[in-house]
Design a protein around this motif. Structure first.
Motif, PDB file in Angstrom:
ATOM      1  N   ALA A 109      68.604 -10.029  51.734  1.00  0.00           N
ATOM      2  CA  ALA A 109      67.703  -9.693  50.627  1.00  0.00           C
ATOM      3  C   ALA A 109      68.395  -9.861  49.286  1.00  0.00           C
ATOM      4  O   ALA A 109      67.778 -10.243  48.296  1.00  0.00           O
ATOM      5  CB  ALA A 109      67.197  -8.260  50.797  1.00  0.00           C
ATOM      6  N   GLN A 110      69.701  -9.559  49.234  1.00  0.00           N
ATOM      7  CA  GLN A 110      70.439  -9.691  47.990  1.00  0.00           C
ATOM      8  C   GLN A 110      70.777 -11.151  47.688  1.00  0.00           C
ATOM      9  O   GLN A 110      70.974 -11.510  46.538  1.00  0.00           O
ATOM     10  CB  GLN A 110      71.724  -8.864  48.061  1.00  0.00           C
ATOM     11  N   CYS A 111      70.870 -11.972  48.724  1.00  0.00           N
ATOM     12  CA  CYS A 111      71.226 -13.376  48.539  1.00  0.00           C
ATOM     13  C   CYS A 111      69.956 -14.194  48.324  1.00  0.00           C
ATOM     14  O   CYS A 111      69.387 -14.758  49.260  1.00  0.00           O
ATOM     15  CB  CYS A 111      71.995 -13.894  49.756  1.00  0.00           C
ATOM     16  N   SER A 112      69.490 -14.224  47.098  1.00  0.00           N
ATOM     17  CA  SER A 112      68.287 -14.970  46.750  1.00  0.00           C
ATOM     18  C   SER A 112      68.402 -15.436  45.308  1.00  0.00           C
ATOM     19  O   SER A 112      69.254 -14.962  44.556  1.00  0.00           O
ATOM     20  CB  SER A 112      67.031 -14.106  46.938  1.00  0.00           C
ATOM     21  N   CYS A 113      67.545 -16.363  44.933  1.00  0.00           N
ATOM     22  CA  CYS A 113      67.579 -16.936  43.585  1.00  0.00           C
ATOM     23  C   CYS A 113      66.323 -16.493  42.838  1.00  0.00           C
ATOM     24  O   CYS A 113      65.211 -16.917  43.168  1.00  0.00           O
ATOM     25  CB  CYS A 113      67.654 -18.461  43.662  1.00  0.00           C
ATOM     26  N   GLU A 114      66.493 -15.644  41.840  1.00  0.00           N
ATOM     27  CA  GLU A 114      65.350 -15.099  41.112  1.00  0.00           C
ATOM     28  C   GLU A 114      64.690 -16.133  40.206  1.00  0.00           C
ATOM     29  O   GLU A 114      63.528 -15.983  39.844  1.00  0.00           O
ATOM     30  CB  GLU A 114      65.788 -13.889  40.280  1.00  0.00           C
ATOM     31  N   THR A 115      65.423 -17.167  39.816  1.00  0.00           N
ATOM     32  CA  THR A 115      64.877 -18.146  38.878  1.00  0.00           C
ATOM     33  C   THR A 115      64.322 -19.393  39.557  1.00  0.00           C
ATOM     34  O   THR A 115      63.826 -20.286  38.873  1.00  0.00           O
ATOM     35  CB  THR A 115      65.959 -18.574  37.868  1.00  0.00           C
ATOM     36  N   MET A 116      64.393 -19.480  40.883  1.00  0.00           N
ATOM     37  CA  MET A 116      63.877 -20.657  41.580  1.00  0.00           C
ATOM     38  C   MET A 116      63.452 -20.274  42.991  1.00  0.00           C
ATOM     39  O   MET A 116      64.288 -20.018  43.856  1.00  0.00           O
ATOM     40  CB  MET A 116      64.938 -21.769  41.624  1.00  0.00           C
ATOM     41  N   LYS A 117      62.137 -20.237  43.217  1.00  0.00           N
ATOM     42  CA  LYS A 117      61.616 -19.812  44.515  1.00  0.00           C
ATOM     43  C   LYS A 117      61.857 -20.844  45.608  1.00  0.00           C
ATOM     44  O   LYS A 117      61.771 -20.522  46.796  1.00  0.00           O
ATOM     45  CB  LYS A 117      60.125 -19.520  44.398  1.00  0.00           C
ATOM     46  N   GLY A 150      75.378 -17.503  52.792  1.00  0.00           N
ATOM     47  CA  GLY A 150      76.825 -17.403  52.667  1.00  0.00           C
ATOM     48  C   GLY A 150      77.276 -16.133  51.982  1.00  0.00           C
ATOM     49  O   GLY A 150      76.494 -15.347  51.461  1.00  0.00           O
ATOM     50  N   SER A 151      78.578 -15.924  52.013  1.00  0.00           N
ATOM     51  CA  SER A 151      79.201 -14.791  51.341  1.00  0.00           C
ATOM     52  C   SER A 151      80.508 -15.273  50.707  1.00  0.00           C
ATOM     53  O   SER A 151      81.446 -15.637  51.421  1.00  0.00           O
ATOM     54  CB  SER A 151      79.486 -13.666  52.347  1.00  0.00           C
ATOM     55  N   PRO A 152      80.575 -15.359  49.374  1.00  0.00           N
ATOM     56  CA  PRO A 152      79.541 -14.913  48.429  1.00  0.00           C
ATOM     57  C   PRO A 152      78.292 -15.790  48.480  1.00  0.00           C
ATOM     58  O   PRO A 152      78.338 -16.922  48.945  1.00  0.00           O
ATOM     59  CB  PRO A 152      80.243 -15.036  47.077  1.00  0.00           C
ATOM     60  N   CYS A 153      77.198 -15.238  47.978  1.00  0.00           N
ATOM     61  CA  CYS A 153      75.903 -15.907  48.036  1.00  0.00           C
ATOM     62  C   CYS A 153      75.922 -17.193  47.212  1.00  0.00           C
ATOM     63  O   CYS A 153      76.328 -17.203  46.052  1.00  0.00           O
ATOM     64  CB  CYS A 153      74.824 -14.964  47.514  1.00  0.00           C
ATOM     65  N   THR A 154      75.486 -18.287  47.831  1.00  0.00           N
ATOM     66  CA  THR A 154      75.392 -19.580  47.153  1.00  0.00           C
ATOM     67  C   THR A 154      73.985 -20.128  47.344  1.00  0.00           C
ATOM     68  O   THR A 154      73.465 -20.129  48.462  1.00  0.00           O
ATOM     69  CB  THR A 154      76.412 -20.579  47.723  1.00  0.00           C
ATOM     70  N   CYS A 155      73.382 -20.594  46.254  1.00  0.00           N
ATOM     71  CA  CYS A 155      72.019 -21.120  46.307  1.00  0.00           C
ATOM     72  C   CYS A 155      72.017 -22.596  45.928  1.00  0.00           C
ATOM     73  O   CYS A 155      72.773 -23.023  45.052  1.00  0.00           O
ATOM     74  CB  CYS A 155      71.093 -20.349  45.358  1.00  0.00           C
ATOM     75  N   HIS A 156      71.170 -23.359  46.586  1.00  0.00           N
ATOM     76  CA  HIS A 156      71.041 -24.772  46.259  1.00  0.00           C
ATOM     77  C   HIS A 156      69.577 -25.182  46.335  1.00  0.00           C
ATOM     78  O   HIS A 156      68.750 -24.505  46.940  1.00  0.00           O
ATOM     79  CB  HIS A 156      71.894 -25.644  47.187  1.00  0.00           C
TER      80      HIS A 156
END
Length: 215
Positions: free
Chosen positions: A18-26, A32-38
């Motif tokens: 739940a914490q690993c998400s991207c608020e600016t791009m749905k 991963g840990s640390p959280c990585t978004c692509h």
């Protein structure tokens, strides 16, 4: 005991997800840990995102085009149909982006026809072939006060460019040119009719005055 341990591990995993998400791009995928978004911007192309900032417009357009080709959901703006979410006077296109998300100065939309764009990705020149030369894109506008960079919330951005467009008339379609010619001729004809009407009215007034003098 094992059941309790499994439940605790599962709850921790759910919390981390739940914490690993991207608020600016749905459309972003985060793990991963640390959280990585692509973000998928092409076939096999993953663009790493900084979700603490707004996603650059160029990456957003690439993702929009990729999802449209794959038949995935896209977004609309202002109630317009999805296919017009990103448009200028030439319609939607698949842009070439710099590594930092800015638009490359020359865009070709994967064709042999190219044009120059401003920092907002909007065409500012006539179209040409792949030999077209474009100036490099300028640095994005960064407002400062007293040397300190300003931070904004709830931003509404109007993209502008300090360089004037360099369009010419040579690429206008025949229909548009014909309309312009007809409008110009109509204006000229109207002015001529007005001038002749005033002259005729003046002659009539003079003749009427002479008749009154003779009486």
């Amino acid at each position: 005991m094992k059941i309790w341990i499994a439940l605790i591990v599962a709850s921790l995993a759910v919390g981390a997800y739940a914490q690993c998400s991207c608020e600016t791009m749905k459309w972003a995928t985060c793990d991963g840990s640390p959280c990585t978004c692509h973000l998928m911007t092409g076939n096999g192309t993953k663009q790493v995102l900084d979700c603490t900032k707004l996603i650059p417009k160029c990456f957003l357009m690439q993702a929009e085009m990729y999802r449209a080709r794959k038949g995935l959901s896209t977004r609309g703006i202002g109630g317009k149909p999805d296919e017009t979410a990103f448009v200028d006077n030439d319609g939607i296109y698949d842009p070439d982006c710099e590594n930092d998300g800015t638009f490359k100065a020359k865009q070709c939309n994967n064709t042999d026809t190219c044009w120059c764009v401003n920092s907002a990705g909007v065409r500012r020149t006539d179209k040409g072939d792949k030999d077209l030369k474009c100036e490099e894109s300028q640095d994005p506008f960064t407002p400062t006060v007293g040397g300190q960079k300003l931070e904004f919330e709830n931003i509404l951005v109007y993209y502008v460019d300090e360089k004037a467009p360099t369009f010419t008339m040579k690429n206008l379609s025949g229909g548009i040119i014909a309309v312009i010619v007809v409008v110009v001729l109509a204006v000229v004809a109207g002015l001529l009719v007005l001038v002749f009407a005033k002259k005729r009215q003046g002659k009539y007034n003079k003749a009427q005055q002479r008749e009154l003098d003779n009486m």
